[in-house]
Design an enzyme around this catalytic site. Structure first.
Site, short mmCIF file in Angstrom:
data_model
loop_
_atom_site.label_atom_id
_atom_site.label_comp_id
_atom_site.label_asym_id
_atom_site.label_seq_id
_atom_site.Cartn_x
_atom_site.Cartn_y
_atom_site.Cartn_z
N ASN A 281 41.17 42.68 38.81
CA ASN A 281 42.05 43.84 38.96
C ASN A 281 41.91 44.41 40.35
O ASN A 281 40.93 44.14 41.05
CB ASN A 281 41.71 44.92 37.90
CG ASN A 281 40.34 45.52 38.15
OD1 ASN A 281 40.12 46.25 39.12
ND2 ASN A 281 39.38 45.19 37.30
N LYS B 21 29.70 54.46 34.43
CA LYS B 21 30.04 54.69 35.85
C LYS B 21 31.25 55.59 35.93
O LYS B 21 32.17 55.47 35.13
CB LYS B 21 30.33 53.35 36.53
CG LYS B 21 30.58 53.48 38.02
CD LYS B 21 30.56 52.11 38.69
CE LYS B 21 31.94 51.50 38.78
NZ LYS B 21 31.92 50.18 39.43
N LYS C 255 34.02 57.78 38.86
CA LYS C 255 34.54 57.83 40.22
C LYS C 255 34.10 59.11 40.91
O LYS C 255 34.00 60.17 40.28
CB LYS C 255 36.07 57.77 40.19
CG LYS C 255 36.59 56.47 39.60
CD LYS C 255 36.15 55.28 40.43
CE LYS C 255 36.55 53.98 39.79
NZ LYS C 255 36.05 52.83 40.54
N ASP D 147 30.99 55.81 42.02
CA ASP D 147 31.76 54.87 42.85
C ASP D 147 32.76 55.63 43.71
O ASP D 147 33.68 56.26 43.19
CB ASP D 147 32.50 53.89 41.92
CG ASP D 147 33.24 52.81 42.67
OD1 ASP D 147 33.19 52.80 43.92
OD2 ASP D 147 33.88 51.96 42.01
N GLU E 42 27.90 53.67 44.78
CA GLU E 42 28.72 52.48 45.09
C GLU E 42 29.78 52.75 46.15
O GLU E 42 30.43 53.79 46.12
CB GLU E 42 29.40 52.04 43.78
CG GLU E 42 30.38 50.88 43.94
CD GLU E 42 30.95 50.42 42.61
OE1 GLU E 42 30.30 50.63 41.56
OE2 GLU E 42 32.07 49.88 42.60
N GLU F 281 32.50 44.63 46.44
CA GLU F 281 33.64 44.19 45.63
C GLU F 281 34.87 43.86 46.47
O GLU F 281 35.76 43.17 46.00
CB GLU F 281 34.00 45.24 44.56
CG GLU F 281 34.60 46.51 45.14
CD GLU F 281 35.09 47.50 44.09
OE1 GLU F 281 34.25 48.00 43.32
OE2 GLU F 281 36.31 47.76 44.04
N ASP G 96 33.30 39.90 43.58
CA ASP G 96 34.05 39.49 42.38
C ASP G 96 34.63 38.12 42.70
O ASP G 96 35.52 37.98 43.53
CB ASP G 96 35.16 40.52 42.13
CG ASP G 96 36.04 40.20 40.93
OD1 ASP G 96 36.09 39.03 40.50
OD2 ASP G 96 36.71 41.12 40.44
N HIS H 255 31.94 42.98 40.27
CA HIS H 255 33.10 43.82 39.95
C HIS H 255 34.05 43.05 39.04
O HIS H 255 34.11 41.83 39.10
CB HIS H 255 33.81 44.15 41.27
CG HIS H 255 35.21 44.68 41.14
ND1 HIS H 255 36.31 43.88 41.05
CD2 HIS H 255 35.67 45.96 41.06
CE1 HIS H 255 37.40 44.63 40.96
NE2 HIS H 255 37.04 45.90 40.96
N GLU I 83 30.17 44.00 35.08
CA GLU I 83 30.90 45.24 34.82
C GLU I 83 31.69 45.12 33.52
O GLU I 83 31.96 44.01 33.05
CB GLU I 83 31.85 45.51 36.00
CG GLU I 83 32.64 46.79 35.86
CD GLU I 83 33.30 47.24 37.17
OE1 GLU I 83 33.42 46.43 38.10
OE2 GLU I 83 33.69 48.42 37.23
O1 LIG Z 1 38.74 51.53 40.69
C1 LIG Z 1 38.68 50.35 41.02
O2 LIG Z 1 39.37 49.83 41.91
C2 LIG Z 1 37.68 49.47 40.34
C3 LIG Z 1 36.34 49.57 40.94
O3 LIG Z 1 36.12 50.03 42.04
C4 LIG Z 1 35.19 49.15 40.15
O4 LIG Z 1 35.38 48.73 39.02
O5 LIG Z 1 34.08 49.22 40.66
MG LIG Z 2 34.03 49.83 42.59
#
Ligand SMILES: O=C([O-])CC(=O)C(=O)O
Ligand SMILES: [Mg+2]
Length: 397
Positions: free
Chosen positions: A53, A181, A183, A212, A238, A264, A291, A321, A340
């Site tokens: 993704n 995790k 954001k 992250d 992260e 990632e 990834d 990732h 993950e």
């Molecule tokens: O939000 C994203 O792009 C996904 C991401 O960073 C993660 O899964 O670590």
């Molecule tokens: Mg990430």
């Protein structure tokens, strides 16, 4: 044996979530199906792949460069010397013929999708789960029985408040995860610290929470967050800064004694090597998140594992990732640190085989040949339906 056909399609994984850099309102993935003339259980073996993704479908690159090269190759340019299975390393070289080094861009995503499908086909032809095939062919013969997984989520979206964030994290703990995790970097520092503290109340301490920033911060902001978060002793911090800013990462390491994670968005073994050479990453505590599907596939990921080993890192430093079953197989077969998982987003591409439960933060793998897609009903149904339509008619759904 030979490849009869390679089908390509695009699927939507759009959702209203947002990280510090992008929203996912138009996110797509490429799906490929590699149809072989090998018959198992009365049916032709078909390998499936998709591109994790976060980088959008690679339709143009696949159709203009990488799939034509495979279609134009002679069958024996793609199979092993015994003639009884596909040869990933040869296939990789055919796809990458007439490609200059460096500037990896997103061709690595296109190659990664096909690579996933071929590994699926190869292990189905061999009649074993991919993790066993990897352990026998490239590892010490014995795969791990279970893999550490953490629940990634904690996205921003409009109207989401702290109580919803806490409820989300509670759901992950109830599913059996021990690390979650969330954001950061999509709000002010004060607001993010409030969000973190609110989640810490639920998860029972920093060791159970990773954060992250998705590469959002400049050095000053990255260090300000480091200063503010030090006291929480988090599972990891992260992607503080730009993925290619190794000096920022190295400076951050001086300011942050806790675990850092990144990688990632590095899409080649050369970029990975630069990170471990110049990014201040510490083998005794930090995590590498390359990834493989975004970065030229597992053939290249094995080169990445060699490159990081040369700089003192082990496969156990790697928690990729992407939350897909290919990395889960690699984690078990080549003994990574974990994988993950996205319990609530990017469905049906993330997740595990039906009926497999997370227990104490670990999952097992199915005992069926291939990557395990056939054991994940929602995913195989989608991949079959979009790759079985007329070529060219396959659309985003
Ligand atoms: O939000 C994203 O792009 C996904 C991401 O960073 C993660 O899964 O670590
Ligand atoms: Mg990430």
């Amino acid at each position: 044996m030979k490849i009869l056909e390679i089908r390509e399609a695009v699927a939507s994984i759009a959702s209203p979530i947002r990280n510090a850099y992008i929203d996912f309102s138009k996110m797509t993935v490429s799906v490929v199906a590699v149809v072989t003339d090998v018959i198992r259980d009365g049916k032709p073996v078909i390998g499936y792949g998709f591109n994790s993704n976060g980088r959008y479908a690679a339709r143009g690159l696949l159709n203009e460069r990488f799939l034509p090269r495979l279609r134009e190759a002679k069958p024996d340019e793609l199979i092993n010397d015994a003639g009884d299975n596909l040869d990933l390393h040869k296939i990789w070289s055919v796809m990458m013929s007439n490609e200059k080094p460096g500037g990896h861009g997103e061709r690595s995503v296109a190659v990664g999708v096909v690579d996933m499908a071929i590994w699926d086909a190869v292990s189905k032809i061999a009649g074993v789960p991919l993790y066993q095939h990897l352990a026998h062919t490239y590892g010490d013969g014995k795969a791990d029985d279970s893999v550490f997984v953490y629940a990634a989520g904690g996205y921003y979206y409009s109207g989401k408040d702290d109580s919803q964030l806490r409820a989300e994290m509670r759901r992950y703990l109830d599913l059996g995860y021990s690390v979650v995790k969330m954001k950061i970097g999509g709000a002010s520092l004060d607001e993010d610290m409030r969000r973190i503290e609110s989640v810490l109340e639920v998860v029972g301490g920093g060791k159970h929470l990773g954060v992250d920033a998705n590469g959002r911060f400049d050095l000053e902001t990255a260090v300000a967050y480091a200063e503010a978060m030090k006291k929480y002793d988090l599972f990891w911090y992260e992607e503080a800064g730009d993925p290619l800013d190794y000096q920022l990462q190295a400076e951050l390491a001086k300011a942050y004694p806790g675990a850092m994670a990144t990688g990632e968005k590095l899409f080649s073994h050369q970029d990975a090597r630069n990170l471990v050479r110049h990014g201040g990453m510490r083998p005794d505590r930090d995590w590498l998140q390359f990834d493989c599907v975004l970065s030229y596939g597992l053939v290249e990921y094995m080169r990445t594992l060699e490159a990081i080993a040369d700089e003192g890192f082990s496969s156990r430093n790697c928690i990729p990732h992407g939350g897909h079953q290919l990395s889960l197989n690699i984690a078990a077969g080549l003994k990574l640190g974990g994988n993950e998982s996205y319990p609530e987003v990017f469905k049906p591409f993330g997740g595990f085989a039906d009926g497999i439960r997370v227990e104490n933060g670990r999952v097992g793998l199915p005992d069926a040949p291939g990557i395990g897609f056939e054991q994940k009903t929602d995913l195989i149904k989608l991949m079959r339906s979009i790759t079985e339509t007329e070529p060219g008619a396959n659309t985003v759904r």
